[in-house]
Design a protein around this motif. Structure first.
Motif, mmCIF file in Angstrom:
data_model
loop_
_atom_site.group_PDB
_atom_site.id
_atom_site.type_symbol
_atom_site.label_atom_id
_atom_site.label_comp_id
_atom_site.label_asym_id
_atom_site.label_seq_id
_atom_site.Cartn_x
_atom_site.Cartn_y
_atom_site.Cartn_z
ATOM 1 N N GLU A 14 5.030 -7.876 8.836
ATOM 2 C CA GLU A 14 3.691 -7.295 8.662
ATOM 3 C C GLU A 14 2.602 -8.341 8.896
ATOM 4 O O GLU A 14 1.608 -8.072 9.564
ATOM 5 C CB GLU A 14 3.546 -6.679 7.271
ATOM 6 C CG GLU A 14 4.211 -5.351 7.115
ATOM 7 C CD GLU A 14 3.641 -4.294 8.045
ATOM 8 O OE1 GLU A 14 2.404 -4.202 8.200
ATOM 9 O OE2 GLU A 14 4.443 -3.547 8.632
ATOM 10 N N GLN A 21 -4.412 -7.885 6.799
ATOM 11 C CA GLN A 21 -4.108 -6.844 5.818
ATOM 12 C C GLN A 21 -4.238 -7.387 4.394
ATOM 13 O O GLN A 21 -3.941 -8.549 4.140
ATOM 14 C CB GLN A 21 -2.666 -6.344 5.990
ATOM 15 C CG GLN A 21 -2.374 -5.677 7.307
ATOM 16 C CD GLN A 21 -0.918 -5.279 7.375
ATOM 17 O OE1 GLN A 21 -0.550 -4.229 6.844
ATOM 18 N NE2 GLN A 21 -0.096 -6.100 7.993
ATOM 19 N N THR A 22 -4.656 -6.527 3.500
ATOM 20 C CA THR A 22 -4.692 -6.915 2.094
ATOM 21 C C THR A 22 -3.269 -6.919 1.542
ATOM 22 O O THR A 22 -2.363 -6.305 2.125
ATOM 23 C CB THR A 22 -5.545 -5.936 1.269
ATOM 24 O OG1 THR A 22 -4.878 -4.666 1.253
ATOM 25 C CG2 THR A 22 -6.962 -5.810 1.819
ATOM 26 N N GLU A 25 -2.132 -3.393 1.035
ATOM 27 C CA GLU A 25 -1.680 -2.725 2.264
ATOM 28 C C GLU A 25 -0.274 -3.174 2.651
ATOM 29 O O GLU A 25 0.570 -2.355 3.024
ATOM 30 C CB GLU A 25 -2.657 -3.008 3.411
ATOM 31 C CG GLU A 25 -4.004 -2.342 3.247
ATOM 32 C CD GLU A 25 -5.036 -2.833 4.255
ATOM 33 O OE1 GLU A 25 -5.877 -2.003 4.661
ATOM 34 O OE2 GLU A 25 -5.010 -4.023 4.629
ATOM 35 N N ILE A 26 -0.030 -4.483 2.555
ATOM 36 C CA ILE A 26 1.300 -5.003 2.887
ATOM 37 C C ILE A 26 2.327 -4.446 1.907
ATOM 38 O O ILE A 26 3.407 -3.992 2.316
ATOM 39 C CB ILE A 26 1.299 -6.546 2.871
ATOM 40 C CG1 ILE A 26 0.397 -7.078 3.992
ATOM 41 C CG2 ILE A 26 2.718 -7.090 3.032
ATOM 42 C CD1 ILE A 26 0.091 -8.562 3.899
ATOM 43 N N ASP A 28 2.305 -1.698 0.247
ATOM 44 C CA ASP A 28 2.551 -0.290 0.561
ATOM 45 C C ASP A 28 3.485 -0.155 1.770
ATOM 46 O O ASP A 28 4.406 0.662 1.758
ATOM 47 C CB ASP A 28 1.213 0.419 0.819
ATOM 48 C CG ASP A 28 1.385 1.904 1.041
ATOM 49 O OD1 ASP A 28 2.008 2.567 0.179
ATOM 50 O OD2 ASP A 28 0.919 2.400 2.091
ATOM 51 N N ARG A 29 3.273 -0.965 2.770
ATOM 52 C CA ARG A 29 4.066 -0.872 3.999
ATOM 53 C C ARG A 29 5.513 -1.361 3.816
ATOM 54 O O ARG A 29 6.400 -0.904 4.519
ATOM 55 C CB ARG A 29 3.391 -1.644 5.117
ATOM 56 C CG ARG A 29 2.165 -0.934 5.650
ATOM 57 C CD ARG A 29 1.635 -1.584 6.923
ATOM 58 N NE ARG A 29 0.596 -0.781 7.513
ATOM 59 C CZ ARG A 29 -0.704 -0.863 7.207
ATOM 60 N NH1 ARG A 29 -1.109 -1.744 6.318
ATOM 61 N NH2 ARG A 29 -1.586 -0.101 7.802
#
Length: 153
Positions: A14, A21-22, A25-26, A28-29
């Motif tokens: 990622e 990315q915050t 966000e990471i 979540d991914r």
């Protein structure tokens, strides 16, 4: 992969894809909550898996239209001064990458310049004047087929 769990590999993928990315966000991914994700990112940075986070600038948009690969061969005396040559090359902003090679040449350099005339000036005024340089073979890239910083994790 030394000491990396599946989540850390996903995190590295990622970050390679988009380091802006915050952590949320990471997280979540990759399927983690924020705190464990942050701890893993922190560990990856502390242990040197992540060397730095940067923005990748389009060289053409900033006027660096010439992309050149130069193979440099040092003379016998020059080989004794590999460290000095390496240190000098590190100081040239035009040189993006430099590798010591085994084979018929000693170094492979990836160089950018405004245009071929600017590369010619760099070649004659700086690169070819370095002590110990015996031969330089330059290859101009006509087009870029693939360029990535993402490692295949």
């Amino acid at each position: 992969m030394i000491d990396l769990d599946p989540f850390e590999i996903k995190i590295l993928r990622e970050l390679q894809r988009d380091a802006s990315q915050t952590t949320a966000e990471i997280a979540d991914r990759v399927g983690l909550s924020v705190s464990p994700c942050w701890r893993r990112i922190d560990r990856l940075e502390r242990e040197g898996f992540i060397r730095k986070r940067v923005a990748i600038v389009d060289r053409r948009k900033v006027g660096l239209n010439a992309h050149v690969f130069a193979q440099v061969k040092l003379n016998a005396h020059g080989r004794a001064n590999l460290d000095e040559f390496s240190a000098t090359i590190r100081g040239f902003p035009e040189v993006l990458d430099a590798y010591v090679l085994m084979g018929t040449t000693d170094f492979m350099l990836r160089i950018v310049a405004r245009d071929i005339d600017a590369y010619e000036r760099f070649f004659f005024d700086q690169l070819s004047k370095l002590p110990g340089v015996q031969e330089i073979n330059s290859t101009v890239a006509l087009s870029e087929i693939k360029s990535t910083t993402e490692l295949p994790l």
